[in-house]
Design a protein around this motif. Structure first.
Motif, short mmCIF file in Angstrom:
data_model
loop_
_atom_site.label_atom_id
_atom_site.label_comp_id
_atom_site.label_asym_id
_atom_site.label_seq_id
_atom_site.Cartn_x
_atom_site.Cartn_y
_atom_site.Cartn_z
N GLU A 265 27.31 46.10 34.92
CA GLU A 265 27.71 47.25 35.73
C GLU A 265 29.07 47.78 35.26
N CYS A 266 29.98 46.87 34.95
CA CYS A 266 31.30 47.24 34.47
C CYS A 266 31.23 47.96 33.12
N LEU A 267 30.39 47.47 32.24
CA LEU A 267 30.30 48.02 30.88
C LEU A 267 29.42 49.25 30.78
N GLU A 268 28.29 49.21 31.44
CA GLU A 268 27.28 50.26 31.28
C GLU A 268 27.26 51.27 32.42
N GLY A 269 27.96 50.95 33.51
CA GLY A 269 27.96 51.86 34.65
C GLY A 269 26.64 51.87 35.38
N LEU A 270 25.99 50.72 35.48
CA LEU A 270 24.73 50.63 36.21
C LEU A 270 25.01 50.87 37.68
N LEU B 116 36.66 45.33 30.55
CA LEU B 116 36.40 44.24 31.51
C LEU B 116 37.64 43.94 32.35
N ARG B 117 38.81 44.12 31.77
CA ARG B 117 40.05 43.93 32.54
C ARG B 117 40.18 45.02 33.61
N ARG B 118 39.91 46.25 33.22
CA ARG B 118 39.97 47.35 34.19
C ARG B 118 38.93 47.17 35.29
N GLY B 119 37.81 46.52 34.96
CA GLY B 119 36.75 46.27 35.93
C GLY B 119 37.00 45.05 36.81
N GLY B 120 38.10 44.34 36.59
CA GLY B 120 38.45 43.20 37.43
C GLY B 120 37.77 41.89 37.05
N ILE B 121 37.12 41.85 35.91
CA ILE B 121 36.45 40.63 35.47
C ILE B 121 37.42 39.74 34.70
N LEU B 122 38.35 40.37 33.99
CA LEU B 122 39.35 39.65 33.22
C LEU B 122 40.75 39.99 33.70
N LYS B 123 41.67 39.12 33.35
CA LYS B 123 43.10 39.38 33.51
C LYS B 123 43.72 39.21 32.15
N SER B 124 44.86 39.83 31.94
CA SER B 124 45.54 39.68 30.67
C SER B 124 46.96 39.19 30.89
N GLN B 125 47.48 38.59 29.85
CA GLN B 125 48.85 38.08 29.89
C GLN B 125 49.52 38.52 28.60
N ARG B 126 50.69 39.10 28.72
CA ARG B 126 51.42 39.57 27.55
C ARG B 126 52.29 38.45 26.99
N GLY B 127 52.76 38.67 25.78
CA GLY B 127 53.69 37.75 25.16
C GLY B 127 53.07 36.95 24.03
N SER B 128 53.89 36.07 23.46
CA SER B 128 53.44 35.29 22.30
C SER B 128 52.30 34.35 22.66
N ARG B 129 52.26 33.88 23.89
CA ARG B 129 51.17 33.01 24.33
C ARG B 129 50.19 33.78 25.22
#
Length: 145
Positions: free
Chosen positions: A82-87, A50-63
């Protein structure tokens, strides 16, 4: 048409994240997994997709953790699937000349059904799912005097 386990888990995780969207804080995988009863390692793979598909963002670190890339009302259920199944819009016209009339009729109906499903899924956002869930929670509450 059936909802895959992968899609169901992803939508459950996204609903959890949508619930906490206003806080602006990223959610950790173990947090989401515990709330929605999703295996940690499987959830990790889903969230990465989902992150690669632009639906999520991620943040590194302890928090660190994951958070929605956009407001829940701007993420459609179709976009998630569509992101997961490639519809994608698949047309069965590659072998149009070698098709029998029966096969052509079946494919036309199948395309029509897919278009109807796509239309419904595009009309529902993650926020719509949250709202529907919350309204059902309200109905489940019983008051005793």
């Amino acid at each position: 048409m059936e909802l895959s386990c992968k899609s169901e888990y992803a939508i459950l995780a996204l609903l959890e994240m949508a619930t906490h969207y206003q806080s602006g804080e990223p959610m950790q995988i173990r947090q989401i997994a515990a709330q929605q009863n999703i295996p940690d390692r499987y959830l990790e793979q889903l969230l990465a997709t989902l992150r690669r598909g632009g639906i999520l963002k991620s943040q590194r670190g302890s928090r660190g953790g994951y958070f929605l890339a956009r407001e829940p009302r701007r993420i459609s259920v179709f976009e998630i699937l569509e992101c997961l199944e490639g519809l994608d819009a698949q047309t069965g016209n590659e072998n149009a000349k070698s098709q029998t009339l029966d096969v052509a009729v079946i494919e036309e109906i199948w395309c029509e059904a897919n278009q109807a499903a796509k239309s419904v899924l595009q009309n529902y956002s993650l926020q719509d799912l949250c709202d529907r869930r919350d309204s059902r929670k309200q109905l489940d509450v019983m008051y005793y005097i």
